[in-house]
Design a protein around this motif. Structure first.
Motif, PDB file in Angstrom:
ATOM      1  N   LEU A  28       0.838  -1.192   0.000  1.00  0.00           N
ATOM      2  CA  LEU A  28       0.000   0.000   0.000  1.00  0.00           C
ATOM      3  C   LEU A  28       0.874   1.243   0.000  1.00  0.00           C
ATOM      4  O   LEU A  28       2.017   1.231   0.463  1.00  0.00           O
ATOM      5  CB  LEU A  28      -0.919   0.014   1.222  1.00  0.00           C
ATOM      6  CG  LEU A  28      -1.951  -1.098   1.303  1.00  0.00           C
ATOM      7  CD1 LEU A  28      -2.729  -1.002   2.612  1.00  0.00           C
ATOM      8  CD2 LEU A  28      -2.917  -1.038   0.123  1.00  0.00           C
ATOM      9  N   GLU A  29       0.337   2.341  -0.536  1.00  0.00           N
ATOM     10  CA  GLU A  29       1.046   3.619  -0.523  1.00  0.00           C
ATOM     11  C   GLU A  29       1.417   3.988   0.909  1.00  0.00           C
ATOM     12  O   GLU A  29       0.634   3.837   1.827  1.00  0.00           O
ATOM     13  CB  GLU A  29       0.183   4.721  -1.129  1.00  0.00           C
ATOM     14  CG  GLU A  29       0.075   4.661  -2.640  1.00  0.00           C
ATOM     15  CD  GLU A  29      -0.735   5.810  -3.196  1.00  0.00           C
ATOM     16  OE1 GLU A  29      -0.341   6.377  -4.213  1.00  0.00           O
ATOM     17  OE2 GLU A  29      -1.768   6.134  -2.590  1.00  0.00           O
ATOM     18  N   LEU A  72      16.981  -5.093  -0.509  1.00  0.00           N
ATOM     19  CA  LEU A  72      16.607  -3.804  -1.108  1.00  0.00           C
ATOM     20  C   LEU A  72      15.306  -3.349  -0.453  1.00  0.00           C
ATOM     21  O   LEU A  72      14.353  -4.113  -0.392  1.00  0.00           O
ATOM     22  CB  LEU A  72      16.427  -3.941  -2.626  1.00  0.00           C
ATOM     23  CG  LEU A  72      15.695  -2.797  -3.319  1.00  0.00           C
ATOM     24  CD1 LEU A  72      16.496  -1.501  -3.257  1.00  0.00           C
ATOM     25  CD2 LEU A  72      15.388  -3.152  -4.774  1.00  0.00           C
ATOM     26  N   VAL A  73      15.272  -2.104   0.039  1.00  0.00           N
ATOM     27  CA  VAL A  73      14.063  -1.568   0.679  1.00  0.00           C
ATOM     28  C   VAL A  73      13.757  -0.206   0.066  1.00  0.00           C
ATOM     29  O   VAL A  73      14.615   0.688   0.023  1.00  0.00           O
ATOM     30  CB  VAL A  73      14.241  -1.421   2.209  1.00  0.00           C
ATOM     31  CG1 VAL A  73      12.953  -0.850   2.822  1.00  0.00           C
ATOM     32  CG2 VAL A  73      14.578  -2.757   2.845  1.00  0.00           C
ATOM     33  N   PHE A  74      12.516  -0.052  -0.455  1.00  0.00           N
ATOM     34  CA  PHE A  74      12.003   1.245  -0.877  1.00  0.00           C
ATOM     35  C   PHE A  74      11.190   1.807   0.280  1.00  0.00           C
ATOM     36  O   PHE A  74      10.222   1.189   0.712  1.00  0.00           O
ATOM     37  CB  PHE A  74      11.127   1.141  -2.124  1.00  0.00           C
ATOM     38  CG  PHE A  74      11.888   0.723  -3.357  1.00  0.00           C
ATOM     39  CD1 PHE A  74      12.855   1.543  -3.895  1.00  0.00           C
ATOM     40  CD2 PHE A  74      11.625  -0.482  -3.976  1.00  0.00           C
ATOM     41  CE1 PHE A  74      13.551   1.165  -5.029  1.00  0.00           C
ATOM     42  CE2 PHE A  74      12.309  -0.876  -5.110  1.00  0.00           C
ATOM     43  CZ  PHE A  74      13.284  -0.045  -5.634  1.00  0.00           C
ATOM     44  N   VAL A  75      11.550   2.995   0.767  1.00  0.00           N
ATOM     45  CA  VAL A  75      10.927   3.592   1.950  1.00  0.00           C
ATOM     46  C   VAL A  75       9.764   4.486   1.522  1.00  0.00           C
ATOM     47  O   VAL A  75       9.886   5.286   0.593  1.00  0.00           O
ATOM     48  CB  VAL A  75      11.958   4.411   2.757  1.00  0.00           C
ATOM     49  CG1 VAL A  75      11.301   5.039   3.987  1.00  0.00           C
ATOM     50  CG2 VAL A  75      13.116   3.523   3.173  1.00  0.00           C
ATOM     51  N   ASN A  76       8.626   4.326   2.221  1.00  0.00           N
ATOM     52  CA  ASN A  76       7.460   5.203   2.019  1.00  0.00           C
ATOM     53  C   ASN A  76       7.081   5.267   0.537  1.00  0.00           C
ATOM     54  O   ASN A  76       7.103   6.316  -0.088  1.00  0.00           O
ATOM     55  CB  ASN A  76       7.754   6.597   2.556  1.00  0.00           C
ATOM     56  CG  ASN A  76       6.508   7.468   2.624  1.00  0.00           C
ATOM     57  OD1 ASN A  76       5.373   6.958   2.633  1.00  0.00           O
ATOM     58  ND2 ASN A  76       6.692   8.763   2.656  1.00  0.00           N
ATOM     59  N   VAL A  77       6.714   4.112  -0.034  1.00  0.00           N
ATOM     60  CA  VAL A  77       6.498   4.019  -1.477  1.00  0.00           C
ATOM     61  C   VAL A  77       5.279   4.811  -1.909  1.00  0.00           C
ATOM     62  O   VAL A  77       4.342   5.025  -1.143  1.00  0.00           O
ATOM     63  CB  VAL A  77       6.346   2.542  -1.910  1.00  0.00           C
ATOM     64  CG1 VAL A  77       7.608   1.772  -1.659  1.00  0.00           C
ATOM     65  CG2 VAL A  77       5.156   1.891  -1.191  1.00  0.00           C
ATOM     66  N   SER A  78       5.297   5.255  -3.160  1.00  0.00           N
ATOM     67  CA  SER A  78       4.170   5.916  -3.809  1.00  0.00           C
ATOM     68  C   SER A  78       3.866   5.181  -5.108  1.00  0.00           C
ATOM     69  O   SER A  78       4.554   4.231  -5.485  1.00  0.00           O
ATOM     70  CB  SER A  78       4.493   7.385  -4.080  1.00  0.00           C
ATOM     71  OG  SER A  78       5.592   7.488  -4.955  1.00  0.00           O
ATOM     72  N   ARG A  97       7.848  -8.094  -9.853  1.00  0.00           N
ATOM     73  CA  ARG A  97       7.054  -6.913 -10.225  1.00  0.00           C
ATOM     74  C   ARG A  97       6.510  -6.268  -8.942  1.00  0.00           C
ATOM     75  O   ARG A  97       5.802  -6.914  -8.175  1.00  0.00           O
ATOM     76  CB  ARG A  97       5.903  -7.283 -11.146  1.00  0.00           C
ATOM     77  CG  ARG A  97       4.993  -6.087 -11.476  1.00  0.00           C
ATOM     78  CD  ARG A  97       3.942  -6.463 -12.492  1.00  0.00           C
ATOM     79  NE  ARG A  97       4.529  -6.697 -13.802  1.00  0.00           N
ATOM     80  CZ  ARG A  97       4.833  -5.730 -14.665  1.00  0.00           C
ATOM     81  NH1 ARG A  97       4.598  -4.468 -14.350  1.00  0.00           N
ATOM     82  NH2 ARG A  97       5.348  -6.038 -15.839  1.00  0.00           N
ATOM     83  N   LEU A  98       6.862  -4.995  -8.722  1.00  0.00           N
ATOM     84  CA  LEU A  98       6.370  -4.231  -7.558  1.00  0.00           C
ATOM     85  C   LEU A  98       5.128  -3.460  -7.964  1.00  0.00           C
ATOM     86  O   LEU A  98       5.143  -2.721  -8.951  1.00  0.00           O
ATOM     87  CB  LEU A  98       7.447  -3.266  -7.062  1.00  0.00           C
ATOM     88  CG  LEU A  98       7.013  -2.285  -5.955  1.00  0.00           C
ATOM     89  CD1 LEU A  98       6.565  -3.037  -4.708  1.00  0.00           C
ATOM     90  CD2 LEU A  98       8.141  -1.310  -5.632  1.00  0.00           C
ATOM     91  N   THR A 103      -4.202   3.420  -0.817  1.00  0.00           N
ATOM     92  CA  THR A 103      -4.750   3.043   0.492  1.00  0.00           C
ATOM     93  C   THR A 103      -6.265   3.116   0.462  1.00  0.00           C
ATOM     94  O   THR A 103      -6.848   4.084  -0.023  1.00  0.00           O
ATOM     95  CB  THR A 103      -4.216   3.986   1.591  1.00  0.00           C
ATOM     96  OG1 THR A 103      -2.786   3.987   1.535  1.00  0.00           O
ATOM     97  CG2 THR A 103      -4.681   3.541   2.951  1.00  0.00           C
ATOM     98  N   ARG A 104      -6.888   2.085   0.959  1.00  0.00           N
ATOM     99  CA  ARG A 104      -8.346   2.083   1.022  1.00  0.00           C
ATOM    100  C   ARG A 104      -8.797   2.722   2.337  1.00  0.00           C
ATOM    101  O   ARG A 104      -8.299   2.389   3.396  1.00  0.00           O
ATOM    102  CB  ARG A 104      -8.886   0.659   0.941  1.00  0.00           C
ATOM    103  CG  ARG A 104      -8.606  -0.001  -0.408  1.00  0.00           C
ATOM    104  CD  ARG A 104      -9.246  -1.374  -0.497  1.00  0.00           C
ATOM    105  NE  ARG A 104      -9.014  -1.985  -1.792  1.00  0.00           N
ATOM    106  CZ  ARG A 104      -9.464  -3.191  -2.138  1.00  0.00           C
ATOM    107  NH1 ARG A 104     -10.152  -3.908  -1.266  1.00  0.00           N
ATOM    108  NH2 ARG A 104      -9.206  -3.673  -3.347  1.00  0.00           N
TER     109      ARG A 104
END
Length: 563
Positions: A28-29, A72-78, A97-98, A103-104
């Motif tokens: 989730l975003e 590998l970590v992407f922080v606070n993804v959009s 595939r990411l 967010t619901r």
């Protein structure tokens, strides 16, 4: 085989990558997306890629290695972080595939543990607890409503973001009667159901208790020396009371005016004195006591200075002691040195220097020490008024149609490059955020909505002159389907997508499906179908129609008997 029989084998090629990436990762975003792989040997040269571009460590991208394990970590993804992640170690690669989902948001959940205590005179204590699994990231409010027995109308009587109890007194009721109460939660996404408190309580104004209705001001009441100071207090019923100044009882007369009007008491101190600075004003009645502080400011020396735009402003004062601490203020806010404004100290002299005066530099400047102060009233004269800013393009209102996830650009051209523009949406000012960009390039002003959603639809106005953009963001609803079907009867699974030329991939139980004599994939405009002409119980499973940005699942059960 031509008769439909088939045999499947799984081929595994062992390489330097021992633990591979998952085929697909959905987050989730606002969450963190983490990928982990394990290689055969330590100290291997490895690389991470996203959409073919090599990744390097930043505040948003974290790359870590622990022996044979690499992360590998992407922080606070959009939404823009969606794509294909690839890990390379020697000749071996693994991909994933990411997919970043919006967010619901849901309405809040009903409060629980409802209780009402009526064992008190002419009042009821209502208590409740937040739902144990309620969301904490969205601000919500508890709202208590009352209803008089025999009436169909509910009236709000209490609201709070944090309190989980409320005491309702008879004095707050419009009339005497039997009342019931209920509570619910409200946030910006909706309202929970109402939960009614047990029992009914009798309340009315004829039972009155002594209580403060409007307390004295708890902050310091500031007046200038020689001005009047006003204090007031209101009780629930008329009764006598006494005012005190630093424990000395005050009587009506001279500089002090003491008045009572029904339940309201007032005190006016005329011609306040410097010696009364910090004095405590106290009111005492039968069971009631409240107090406030009086702050008397000394009369300040004030000087007026009028300058033209572009001139230099110099404000200075001389102190009796060269090491005294001084603070400068403008319109009550403390000044700090910045470009174009210097605060100087030279022996006993203190200065504020503004090199090029602008209209915004007008105001009251104050130089304060611990015991004294001096004011300067500065007026910056405006020599000329520039011509008004006009919007050259567009000349008419514009309707913009878009679909979810696309970027939307709204642009206008001004008659002057230094003109100011304020954007609004549905009557509210628009500010830059995660998905809103406001750009000024020469005479052009642009508002960009990144990866728009249905909530971004509305009327956007460029407020230099009124020009209107109406943005309509189309969206689609993707259902989740459970289907029970009879064997040997033709089975069709169909979904409709928002773009007719979009790519769609079908999966069954996580594996991509391919066309056979008994499984047909059809394309009809924006519709995509999976057809099994003669299904059998072996065809039972989860079928997924997947696009780059969304997916829909069909849970299919094939029964072996007719229904």
């Amino acid at each position: 085989m031509p008769d439909g029989a088939k045999s499947i084998a799984e081929l595994t090629v062992k390489g330097t990558i021992v633990k591979k990436l998952p085929r697909k990762l959905e987050v989730l975003e606002g969450e963190n997306a983490a990928f982990c792989v394990e290689v055969e040997h330590e100290d291997m040269e490895v690389h991470w890629f996203k959409d073919g571009l090599k990744l390097h460590e930043t505040h948003h991208t974290i790359l870590k290695s622990f022996g044979k394990t690499h992360m590998l970590v992407f922080v606070n993804v959009s939404h823009q972080d969606s794509g294909v992640v690839t890990f390379v170690a020697g000749r071996s690669t693994t991909t994933s595939r990411l997919k970043v989902k919006a967010t619901r948001h849901c309405p809040p959940i009903c409060p629980g543990n409802i209780k009402m205590d009526v064992d008190r005179p002419n009042s009821a204590l209502l208590t409740w607890s937040p739902a144990p699994n309620s969301q904490t990231t969205t601000r919500s409010m508890f709202v208590v409503e009352r209803q008089e027995v025999g009436s169909l109308e509910w009236q709000r009587c209490f609201a709070s973001e944090s309190a989980t109890s409320a005491e309702v007194s008879g004095d707050s009721m419009p009339c005497e009667g039997d009342y019931r109460f209920r509570v619910c939660s409200i946030n910006k996404y909706g309202r929970s159901g109402h939960v009614e408190f047990p029992n009914v309580v009798h309340l009315g104004k004829h039972w009155r208790r002594i209580q403060l209705m409007y307390a004295l001001c708890k902050t310091r009441n500031q007046v200038t020396q020689g001005e009047e100071a006003h204090f007031s207090i209101e009780l629930s019923i008329p009764m006598a009371g006494t005012w005190f100044l630093n424990s000395s009882q005050l009587q009506n007369g001279g500089r002090f005016s003491v008045r009572q009007s029904d339940a309201r008491h007032t005190l006016v101190i005329q011609e306040t004195r410097a010696a009364e600075d910090g004095a405590e004003i106290t009111f005492i009645a039968n069971g009631v006591r409240d107090s406030a502080l009086l702050n008397v400011r000394p009369i300040l020396d004030q000087y007026t200075l009028v300058v033209d735009r572009g001139e230099t402003i110099v404000l200075y004062c001389e102190l009796s002691h060269r090491f005294a601490d001084v603070s400068w203020f403008k319109d009550g806010e403390e000044l700090r040195a910045m470009d174009g404004l210097n605060i100087q100290s030279d022996a006993n002299m203190r200065r504020v220097v503004i090199h090029e005066a602008e209209e915004g530099h007008s105001g009251v400047y104050t130089c304060k020490t611990a015991q004294d102060a001096i004011e300067f009233k500065v007026e910056v004269a405006v020599q000329f008024s520039p011509p008004p800013v006009m919007i050259v393009e567009p000349k008419d209102d514009i309707v913009v149609d878009s679909i979810i996830s696309q970027d939307v650009h709204l642009q206008c051209e001004l008659s002057r490059s230094n003109g100011r523009v304020r954007w609004s949406k549905d009557g509210h000012d628009v500010e830059e955020g995660d998905n809103i960009q406001l750009v000024a390039e020469g005479p052009y002003r642009r508002l960009t909505v990144l990866s728009c959603t249905a909530e971004d639809s509305g009327e956007y106005v460029s407020l230099s002159l009124m020009y209107l953009w109406i943005l309509d963001v189309s969206s689609w609803i993707v259902p989740e389907v459970q289907l029970t079907h009879t064997a040997s009867e033709r089975l069709e699974l169909c979904c409709e997508i928002s773009k007719a030329d979009a790519t769609v991939v079908w999966y069954r139980d996580g594996l991509e499906v391919e066309e056979t004599s008994n499984l047909v994939l059809e394309v009809d405009g924006a519709k995509r179908r999976l057809v099994i002409p003669v299904p059998t119980p072996d065809d039972t499973g989860e079928y997924v129609c997947d696009t780059e940005d969304d997916s829909v699942a069909f849970q299919v059960t094939i029964t072996g008997r007719s229904v």
